[in-house]
Design an enzyme around this catalytic site. Structure first.
Site, PDB file in Angstrom:
ATOM      1  N   ASP A   1       0.870  -1.165   0.000  1.00  0.00           N
ATOM      2  CA  ASP A   1       0.000   0.000   0.000  1.00  0.00           C
ATOM      3  C   ASP A   1       0.915   1.225   0.000  1.00  0.00           C
ATOM      4  OD1 ASP A   1      -2.391   1.609   0.449  1.00  0.00           O
ATOM      5  OD2 ASP A   1      -1.677   1.793   2.515  1.00  0.00           O
TER       6      ASP A   1
ATOM      7  N   ASP B   1      -0.144   5.163   0.963  1.00  0.00           N
ATOM      8  CA  ASP B   1      -0.387   6.111   2.054  1.00  0.00           C
ATOM      9  C   ASP B   1      -0.434   5.379   3.394  1.00  0.00           C
ATOM     10  OD1 ASP B   1      -0.959   8.640   0.471  1.00  0.00           O
ATOM     11  OD2 ASP B   1      -2.449   7.294  -0.378  1.00  0.00           O
TER      12      ASP B   1
ATOM     13  N   ASP C   1      -1.642  -1.026   5.888  1.00  0.00           N
ATOM     14  CA  ASP C   1      -1.910  -0.447   7.205  1.00  0.00           C
ATOM     15  C   ASP C   1      -3.367  -0.469   7.623  1.00  0.00           C
ATOM     16  OD1 ASP C   1      -2.602   1.455   5.206  1.00  0.00           O
ATOM     17  OD2 ASP C   1      -2.441   3.088   6.651  1.00  0.00           O
TER      18      ASP C   1
END
EC number: 3.1.3.18
Length: 230
Positions: free
Chosen positions: A10, A12, A172
């Site tokens: 991922d 961000d 995240d």
């Protein structure tokens, strides 16, 4: 050593701490609507589902009901502003490049699978000097689907020249765990990102609190790739 051939990240909150610039862009459009700014600390966990959702969440904080046309307009304004200010304060998380060096030395390849727009993702990674580390950089508009739809991960791995059966996802938040589960891929969760549900509660296969822990976490999952060597 047997290792996954492809590690997919991922963007961000996983590779890069983008919150300061994303929230600055959000506050830019909120200010134009006569609304107060959203504090960075309060807004970090609003990130992760794309620009449109970030704007919707920002408006919800102020109890503002907005039409679809208004959201469309605000999203365009957000993207224009953010694209021009994409790496003012955004920085890779500490230890990232050393972790990539370690894994690359062991034969791993890397890709990015994000719900950010592809061109914004590439521009950000270009600005930070990281684009060359990734065999593929794919966003929500690349294949017309977003995480947790497994197609975006499957196609990202294919574009990177990898094998979905020899892949690990690193993320995240819920969409990252969800896309990995739906694609049948093990997932490493990072504790320093952006999520409204603590990543530990989502039960990733491994959990790390710093990028220095990533190579060991990948190594710890390497048994799932018995017979696949790099």
């Amino acid at each position: 050593m047997s290792l996954p051939r492809t590690v997919v990240f991922d963007l961000d909150g996983t590779l890069v701490d983008t919150a300061p610039d994303l929230i600055a862009a959000l506050n830019f459009v909120l200010d134009r609507e006569g609304l107060p700014p959203v504090p960075l600390r309060a807004a970090r966990n609003m990130i992760g589902a794309g620009a449109r959702k970030l704007i919707e969440r920002g408006l919800e904080l102020e109890g503002r009901a907005t039409s679809t046309d208004d959201i469309d307009r605000l999203t365009r304004d957000f993207v224009d502003y953010y694209g021009a200010h994409i790496a003012v304060e955004s920085r890779p998380f500490e230890g990232l490049e050393a972790a990539l060096d370690d894994l690359e030395a062991q034969g791993c390849r890397f890709a990015v699978c994000t719900n950010k727009l592809e061109w914004l993702s590439k521009r950000l990674l270009d600005e930070l000097g990281l684009s060359g580390r990734f065999a593929a950089i794919c966003g929500a508009d690349t294949f017309g689907v977003s995480k947790p739809d497994p197609v975006i991960l499957q196609q990202t791995v294919a574009r990177a020249g990898g094998d979905i059966g020899a892949t690990i996802m690193v993320g995240d938040a819920g969409p990252d765990v969800g896309v990995a589960r739906r694609a049948g891929v093990p997932v490493i969760g990072v504790e320093f990102g952006y999520t409204d549900v603590p990543i530990a509660q989502l039960k990733p296969d491994r959990l790390i609190g710093h990028m220095r822990e990533l190579p060991a976490a990948v190594d710890g999952l390497s048994g799932r790739f018995t017979g696949l060597t790099v």
